[in-house]
Enzyme design. Structure first.
Site, PDB file in Angstrom:
ATOM      1  CB  ILE A  36       8.386 -35.887 -47.975  1.00  0.00           C
ATOM      2  CG1 ILE A  36       7.082 -36.285 -47.335  1.00  0.00           C
ATOM      3  CG2 ILE A  36       8.296 -35.897 -49.491  1.00  0.00           C
ATOM      4  CD1 ILE A  36       5.959 -35.276 -47.541  1.00  0.00           C
ATOM      5  CG  HIS A 106      16.172 -28.342 -52.273  1.00  0.00           C
ATOM      6  ND1 HIS A 106      15.485 -27.509 -53.126  1.00  0.00           N
ATOM      7  CD2 HIS A 106      16.198 -29.553 -52.874  1.00  0.00           C
ATOM      8  CE1 HIS A 106      15.099 -28.201 -54.190  1.00  0.00           C
ATOM      9  NE2 HIS A 106      15.533 -29.437 -54.069  1.00  0.00           N
TER      10      HIS A 106
HETATM   11  P1  AMP Z   1      14.714 -31.573 -56.176  1.00  0.00           P
HETATM   12  O1  AMP Z   1      14.350 -32.509 -57.271  1.00  0.00           O
HETATM   13  O2  AMP Z   1      16.201 -31.429 -55.999  1.00  0.00           O
HETATM   14  O3  AMP Z   1      14.003 -30.236 -56.327  1.00  0.00           O
HETATM   15  O4  AMP Z   1      14.228 -32.245 -54.841  1.00  0.00           O
HETATM   16  C1  AMP Z   1      13.045 -31.923 -54.183  1.00  0.00           C
HETATM   17  C2  AMP Z   1      12.975 -32.825 -52.970  1.00  0.00           C
HETATM   18  O5  AMP Z   1      12.006 -32.307 -52.095  1.00  0.00           O
HETATM   19  C3  AMP Z   1      12.581 -34.269 -53.292  1.00  0.00           C
HETATM   20  O6  AMP Z   1      13.604 -35.144 -52.809  1.00  0.00           O
HETATM   21  C4  AMP Z   1      11.251 -34.445 -52.539  1.00  0.00           C
HETATM   22  O7  AMP Z   1      11.091 -35.738 -52.011  1.00  0.00           O
HETATM   23  C5  AMP Z   1      11.378 -33.381 -51.458  1.00  0.00           C
HETATM   24  N1  AMP Z   1      10.118 -32.881 -50.914  1.00  0.00           N
HETATM   25  C6  AMP Z   1       9.025 -32.452 -51.585  1.00  0.00           C
HETATM   26  N2  AMP Z   1       8.072 -32.029 -50.741  1.00  0.00           N
HETATM   27  C7  AMP Z   1       8.565 -32.203 -49.485  1.00  0.00           C
HETATM   28  C8  AMP Z   1       8.056 -31.961 -48.181  1.00  0.00           C
HETATM   29  N3  AMP Z   1       6.839 -31.445 -47.978  1.00  0.00           N
HETATM   30  N4  AMP Z   1       8.848 -32.260 -47.122  1.00  0.00           N
HETATM   31  C9  AMP Z   1      10.072 -32.783 -47.308  1.00  0.00           C
HETATM   32  N5  AMP Z   1      10.614 -33.028 -48.516  1.00  0.00           N
HETATM   33  C10 AMP Z   1       9.870 -32.757 -49.594  1.00  0.00           C
END
Ligand code: AMP
Length: 122
Positions: A36, A106
């Protein structure tokens, strides 16, 4: 330290279809969708469908099929998006020191520009 999986985390809700995502690819064991808040022209997240908190949890408890399924999906996404030619980076934050924000494993896939060398020295 063992943590328990929070089934209300945002990626669990995406997997249940409760909130939308920009889907790129889906297989039996994995879902890939656009981040996102993209940090590169291509920034896709590839997640397992099972309830795994992070890489540690997944590699300890995931089945061989789930582990193979997730990593195969990463390669498939890269090829689908044409990132295999120029190159790409994968990254997975695990736990506090890595600033993991969403407690569902992820794998970030970045591509579409020169990504520089590795990470900063802090
Ligand atoms: P991390 O810091 O590795 O846990 O990364 C979490 C990632 O999830 C970040 O890059 C956010 O931008 C992404 N993120 C959070 N909410 C969403 C969402 N609803 N859809 C897509 N990506 C998301």
């Amino acid at each position: 330290m063992a943590r328990s999986y929070d089934s209300n985390n945002i990626f669990a809700r995406i997997l249940r279809g409760e909130i939308p995502c920009k889907k790129v690819h889906e297989t039996e064991h994995a879902l890939a969708f656009h981040d996102i808040d993209p940090q590169a022209p291509v920034h896709v997240l590839v997640i397992p469908k099972g309830p795994y908190i992070d890489m540690d949890d997944f590699t300890a408890k995931g089945s061989d099929a789930e582990i193979a399924g997730l990593f195969r999906a990463v390669g498939e996404v890269a090829r689908m998006l044409g990132a295999d030619g120029p190159g790409y980076r994968t990254l997975s934050n695990c736990g506090e020191a890595a600033h993991q924000e969403v407690p569902h494993l992820h794998i970030h896939l970045f591509a579409g520009r020169d990504l520089g060398r590795m990470i900063g020295k802090g």
